[in-house]
Design an enzyme around this catalytic site. Sequence first.
Site, PDB file in Angstrom:
ATOM      1  N   ASP A 164       0.865  -1.191   0.000  1.00 18.83           N
ATOM      2  CA  ASP A 164       0.000   0.000   0.000  1.00 18.83           C
ATOM      3  C   ASP A 164       0.896   1.234   0.000  1.00 18.83           C
ATOM      4  O   ASP A 164       1.690   1.438   0.930  1.00 18.83           O
ATOM      5  CB  ASP A 164      -0.893  -0.016   1.245  1.00 18.83           C
ATOM      6  CG  ASP A 164      -2.018   1.003   1.180  1.00 18.83           C
ATOM      7  OD1 ASP A 164      -2.161   1.663   0.129  1.00 18.83           O
ATOM      8  OD2 ASP A 164      -2.752   1.144   2.174  1.00 18.83           O
ATOM      9  N   ASP A 202      -2.826   2.427  -6.088  1.00 15.65           N
ATOM     10  CA  ASP A 202      -1.795   2.507  -5.060  1.00 15.65           C
ATOM     11  C   ASP A 202      -1.719   1.308  -4.125  1.00 15.65           C
ATOM     12  O   ASP A 202      -1.000   1.346  -3.129  1.00 15.65           O
ATOM     13  CB  ASP A 202      -1.976   3.784  -4.234  1.00 15.65           C
ATOM     14  CG  ASP A 202      -3.307   3.823  -3.492  1.00 15.65           C
ATOM     15  OD1 ASP A 202      -4.241   3.091  -3.894  1.00 15.65           O
ATOM     16  OD2 ASP A 202      -3.425   4.591  -2.515  1.00 15.65           O
ATOM     17  N   GLU A 203      -2.428   0.227  -4.423  1.00  7.31           N
ATOM     18  CA  GLU A 203      -2.303  -0.948  -3.563  1.00  7.31           C
ATOM     19  C   GLU A 203      -2.594  -2.215  -4.345  1.00  7.31           C
ATOM     20  O   GLU A 203      -3.317  -2.211  -5.347  1.00  7.31           O
ATOM     21  CB  GLU A 203      -3.220  -0.858  -2.335  1.00  7.31           C
ATOM     22  CG  GLU A 203      -4.689  -0.806  -2.627  1.00  7.31           C
ATOM     23  CD  GLU A 203      -5.530  -0.857  -1.371  1.00  7.31           C
ATOM     24  OE1 GLU A 203      -5.187  -1.606  -0.418  1.00  7.31           O
ATOM     25  OE2 GLU A 203      -6.553  -0.154  -1.317  1.00  7.31           O
TER      26      GLU A 203
END
Length: 372
Positions: A23, A117-118
């Site tokens: 993350d 983003d993860e």
Amino acid sequence: MAEPEDCDNRAEGAALRKIIHVDMDAFYASVEQRDNPDLRGKPVAVGGSAARGVVAAASYEARAFGVRSAMPSVTAKRRCPDLIFVRPRFEVYRAVSQQIRAVFAEHTDLIEPLSLDEAYLDVTRNKQDIPIATTIALMIRDRIRQVTGLNASAGISYNKFLAKLASDLNKPNGQAVITPARGPAFVAALPVKGFHGIGPATAARMERLGILTGADLRARSPEFLRHHFGKAGDWYHRIARGIDHRPVEPHRIRKSVGAEDTFSTDIHDLGAAQQEIAALADKVWRHCEGKGLTGRTVTLKVKYADFQQITRSRTLPGPVSGARDLETVAVQLLQPLFPVEKGVRLLGVTLSSLGSGDEAGERQLSLGLPGL
């Protein structure tokens, strides 16, 4: 953080997976601070500063003041008067996300992105034959920093549920491992409101039933949980024991994208409800942009103070082309419900009938909506 222990354990005689959840730390805001040195160390919000603007992401300096994503910009500015608003640059975020994905691919092809983003990574068998998953997580985070100049946090465990929880334990710029030996006790001590996948409304309902922690949840029978939570009861029964058999799915087909919010104070005013819908539409659309998706069916979810729940849907002739389109349709579904006799405790917006975002880009589709 010294982490000699790993997920290379065995349970019930079967090999367990080694899952990493990566993350990025305050991703959008961190990209902006990276690219503009004047923003470094300052409270930054990515989003619009206008009256109807919404915070898409907040730097850690802004989070210290209680600023969070999906918050109305006026509220964020009130909490942090020195907050600096930056317009989002999604094309840049997508490009950086591709760089990060390439780093993941150095180690495994079993990558399940959740957003820009993860992502989950299954490194049980990995390209470099590294036996320790925590070592791989460190290598990935170091490589991301070298390639992008950004920090990432990671969680390592034997399933996706626990890996996701672990990635939050040492944020920002850290990592944590939850081993099979530790997993059940970790879940038992965790408040149910801290469980990934249990939202505020469900957590409140559990608490009214006397379920405050994972241990309380574990003590309830499958029949009890199914009675009160339907099909989700079986899932709650498993995760209360640290059990999650879901594989990492690189090519998972998503059926819908949605967001909802439960309010600390019930809403009675249409204007306030519309402002919440705007924030939810922005959140849903950000996720769609990250996945390159759009959709044709908009669904509004409303839960009243007495927990009565209704939904309203509209399927459009062509794909939604932006957050404002999504907001407009959702508001059109909302308006006939007002004035309300009882307060609204939760609102949700979902986009389904999903397809590639290219479908919307190939033609400028007029949806026949006012003001569009």
